[in-house]
Write a protein that holds these residues in place. Structure first.
Motif, PDB file in Angstrom:
ATOM      1  N   UNK A 145       0.635  -1.331   0.272  1.00 42.55           N
ATOM      2  CA  UNK A 145      -0.028  -0.165  -0.050  1.00 42.55           C
ATOM      3  C   UNK A 145       0.939   1.192  -0.147  1.00 42.55           C
ATOM      4  N   UNK A 146       1.741   1.221  -1.285  1.00 42.02           N
ATOM      5  CA  UNK A 146       2.005   2.611  -1.117  1.00 42.02           C
ATOM      6  C   UNK A 146       3.597   1.954  -1.749  1.00 42.02           C
ATOM      7  N   UNK A 147       3.583   2.154  -3.474  1.00 41.50           N
ATOM      8  CA  UNK A 147       5.033   1.729  -3.452  1.00 41.50           C
ATOM      9  C   UNK A 147       5.380   2.917  -4.233  1.00 41.50           C
ATOM     10  N   UNK A 148       6.134   3.707  -3.614  1.00 41.26           N
ATOM     11  CA  UNK A 148       6.653   4.859  -3.931  1.00 41.26           C
ATOM     12  C   UNK A 148       8.127   4.460  -3.625  1.00 41.26           C
ATOM     13  N   UNK A 149       9.686   5.155  -2.516  1.00 44.08           N
ATOM     14  CA  UNK A 149      10.965   4.865  -2.547  1.00 44.08           C
ATOM     15  C   UNK A 149      10.489   3.534  -1.960  1.00 44.08           C
ATOM     16  N   UNK A 150      10.202   3.968  -0.534  1.00 44.42           N
ATOM     17  CA  UNK A 150      10.383   2.621   0.254  1.00 44.42           C
ATOM     18  C   UNK A 150       9.097   1.205   0.069  1.00 44.42           C
ATOM     19  N   UNK A 151       7.810   1.148  -0.194  1.00 44.41           N
ATOM     20  CA  UNK A 151       6.871   0.505  -1.199  1.00 44.41           C
ATOM     21  C   UNK A 151       7.361  -0.185  -2.238  1.00 44.41           C
ATOM     22  N   UNK A 152       8.476   0.342  -3.212  1.00 48.71           N
ATOM     23  CA  UNK A 152       8.657   0.150  -4.550  1.00 48.71           C
ATOM     24  C   UNK A 152       9.691  -0.937  -3.931  1.00 48.71           C
ATOM     25  N   UNK A 153      10.512  -0.192  -3.194  1.00 45.02           N
ATOM     26  CA  UNK A 153      11.926  -1.164  -3.095  1.00 45.02           C
ATOM     27  C   UNK A 153      11.254  -1.990  -2.266  1.00 45.02           C
ATOM     28  N   UNK A 154      10.850  -2.458  -1.022  1.00 45.53           N
ATOM     29  CA  UNK A 154      10.202  -3.867  -0.120  1.00 45.53           C
ATOM     30  C   UNK A 154      10.008  -4.687  -0.952  1.00 45.53           C
ATOM     31  N   UNK A 155       8.291  -3.932  -1.319  1.00 46.84           N
ATOM     32  CA  UNK A 155       8.149  -4.919  -3.007  1.00 46.84           C
ATOM     33  C   UNK A 155       8.643  -5.507  -3.822  1.00 46.84           C
ATOM     34  N   UNK A 156       9.703  -5.005  -4.029  1.00 51.38           N
ATOM     35  CA  UNK A 156      10.646  -5.516  -4.952  1.00 51.38           C
ATOM     36  C   UNK A 156      11.400  -6.705  -4.156  1.00 51.38           C
ATOM     37  N   UNK A 157      11.734  -6.728  -3.366  1.00 49.12           N
ATOM     38  CA  UNK A 157      12.785  -7.355  -2.964  1.00 49.12           C
ATOM     39  C   UNK A 157      11.953  -8.813  -2.460  1.00 49.12           C
ATOM     40  N   UNK A 158      10.792  -8.415  -1.242  1.00 43.49           N
ATOM     41  CA  UNK A 158       9.450  -9.227  -1.019  1.00 43.49           C
ATOM     42  C   UNK A 158       9.589 -10.327  -2.369  1.00 43.49           C
ATOM     43  N   UNK A 159       9.246  -9.977  -3.823  1.00 44.21           N
ATOM     44  CA  UNK A 159       9.357 -10.658  -4.593  1.00 44.21           C
ATOM     45  C   UNK A 159       9.962 -11.911  -4.580  1.00 44.21           C
ATOM     46  N   UNK A 160      11.602 -10.623  -4.681  1.00 41.31           N
ATOM     47  CA  UNK A 160      12.749 -11.689  -5.396  1.00 41.31           C
ATOM     48  C   UNK A 160      12.902 -12.206  -4.461  1.00 41.31           C
ATOM     49  N   UNK A 161      12.728 -12.401  -3.033  1.00 36.81           N
ATOM     50  CA  UNK A 161      12.978 -13.211  -1.897  1.00 36.81           C
ATOM     51  C   UNK A 161      11.281 -14.403  -1.892  1.00 36.81           C
ATOM     52  N   UNK A 162      10.855 -14.406  -2.869  1.00 43.38           N
ATOM     53  CA  UNK A 162       9.751 -15.714  -3.100  1.00 43.38           C
ATOM     54  C   UNK A 162       8.243 -15.572  -3.017  1.00 43.38           C
ATOM     55  N   UNK A 163       8.106 -14.286  -2.621  1.00 43.72           N
ATOM     56  CA  UNK A 163       7.342 -13.686  -1.607  1.00 43.72           C
ATOM     57  C   UNK A 163       6.103 -13.458  -3.255  1.00 43.72           C
ATOM     58  N   UNK A 164       4.686 -13.079  -3.028  1.00 42.08           N
ATOM     59  CA  UNK A 164       3.865 -12.464  -4.161  1.00 42.08           C
ATOM     60  C   UNK A 164       3.135 -11.364  -3.289  1.00 42.08           C
ATOM     61  N   UNK A 165       3.110 -10.863  -4.352  1.00 48.63           N
ATOM     62  CA  UNK A 165       3.210  -9.271  -4.595  1.00 48.63           C
ATOM     63  C   UNK A 165       2.642  -8.817  -5.581  1.00 48.63           C
ATOM     64  N   UNK A 166       1.285  -7.835  -4.663  1.00 46.98           N
ATOM     65  CA  UNK A 166       0.372  -6.404  -5.347  1.00 46.98           C
ATOM     66  C   UNK A 166       0.790  -5.186  -5.012  1.00 46.98           C
ATOM     67  N   UNK A 167       1.925  -4.830  -6.096  1.00 46.91           N
ATOM     68  CA  UNK A 167       1.859  -3.522  -6.247  1.00 46.91           C
ATOM     69  C   UNK A 167       0.910  -2.237  -6.304  1.00 46.91           C
ATOM     70  N   UNK A 168       0.736  -1.410  -5.216  1.00 46.57           N
ATOM     71  CA  UNK A 168      -0.523   0.057  -5.309  1.00 46.57           C
ATOM     72  C   UNK A 168      -0.701   0.659  -4.819  1.00 46.57           C
ATOM     73  N   UNK A 169      -1.584   1.591  -5.080  1.00 49.90           N
ATOM     74  CA  UNK A 169      -1.294   3.014  -3.929  1.00 49.90           C
ATOM     75  C   UNK A 169       0.039   3.340  -5.209  1.00 49.90           C
ATOM     76  N   UNK A 170      -0.387   4.425  -6.372  1.00 54.69           N
ATOM     77  CA  UNK A 170       0.675   5.543  -6.745  1.00 54.69           C
ATOM     78  C   UNK A 170      -0.334   6.804  -7.565  1.00 54.69           C
TER      79      UNK A 170
END
Ligand SMILES: NC(=O)c1ccc[n+]([C@@H]2O[C@H](COP(=O)([O-])OP(=O)(O)OC[C@H]3O[C@@H](n4cnc5c(N)ncnc54)[C@H](OP(=O)(O)O)[C@@H]3O)[C@@H](O)[C@H]2O)c1
Length: 224
Positions: A16-41
């Motif tokens: 929820x919030x795909x900016x500096x923090x959400x964009x990077x953490x979401x990317x890392x979570x996905x690379x670590x194998x989690x299923x990620x949905x980016x939202x709110x930009x």
């Protein structure tokens, strides 16, 4: 998601919030194998690109879609956007809500909640049935990829987290490890009254002093 060993499981995580923090953490979570949905930009194209570039099981969606089937959501928006994004996300009961968000004024110069409460506690009051954990907010976004890339090395940087829900905290600790930090359980959610001002110190060192913003910290215990 397995109950037995949460940090070895794949989680469905809504960003929820795909900016500096959400964009990077979401990317890392996905690379670590989690299923990620980016939202709110402000742009759908940005969310789609984040999902493409994450190269894992990632997609874009609305906050409602990001939250709907999620085990966990990451709240990574400005304090002034909390009401809107929480409304759009819908029911978060039972879910882990990791907040890295700080209760800042509009121009990001001062905390608007401090001493007798914290942004994390105010958030928890709004979503009392969620498992709120404060984590990731104590480091600058600029350091996140570097920490992830160095995660196999010894002496990982620390990352403090706090919350009132044991299971939520265990899941959050797993995510913290996935990013490459050594999780440090600081206690109940009210400890965010201390971690949020600590973030102001980290920001001062990252952005106002020499050496650049790729800064993390590490606590060491000496003696027995
Ligand atoms: N940045 C850091 O290093 C850092 C470190 C610790 C804690 N924090 C805290 O983490 C939280 C997020 O910070 P951040 O730096 O990641 O902020 P950010 O880069 O501004 O990201 C916020 C997200 O919210 C979206 N947004 C803002 N207004 C919107 C609107 N009207 N409609 C739809 N989307 C909107 C932004 O869209 P766009 O992508 O289109 O801009 C962006 O994706 C804040 O509470 C901050 O205090 C940040």
């Amino acid at each position: 998601m397995s109950e037995a060993s949460p940090w070895e499981s794949t989680m469905r995580i809504g960003i929820l919030g795909s900016g500096l923090m959400g964009g990077k953490l979401g990317t890392i979570f996905a690379r670590a194998g989690h299923e990620v949905v980016f939202s709110y930009a402000r742009s759908e194209k940005k969310l789609e690109k984040l999902a493409r570039d994450a190269k894992g099981k990632a997609r874009s969606g609305t906050p409602g879609e990001a939250a709907q089937n999620a085990d966990a959501v990451l709240l990574a928006v400005h304090w002034l956007r909390f009401d809107e994004v929480l409304k759009e996300a819908g029911n978060l009961s039972g879910k882990l809500v990791v907040t890295c968000s700080m209760p800042m004024n509009e121009d990001n110069t001062e905390l608007v909640v401090a001493d007798t409460s914290s942004g994390a506690e105010e958030l928890a009051k709004r979503i009392p049935k969620a498992r709120v954990v404060a984590a990731f907010g104590t480091v600058p976004s600029e350091v996140l990829f570097g920490v992830y890339e160095a995660k196999r090395k010894a002496n990982r940087p620390s990352l403090v987290y706090c919350g009132d829900d044991r299971r939520g905290k265990d899941l959050a600790a797993g995510l913290i490890r996935d990013v490459g930090f050594d999780p440090v359980d600081a206690g109940l959610l009210r400890i965010a009254r201390f971690t949020e001002p600590f973030t102001m110190l980290v920001a001062q060192l990252a952005y106002e002093r020499t050496g650049g913003p790729e800064l993390a910290y590490r606590f060491e215990r000496f003696g027995k």
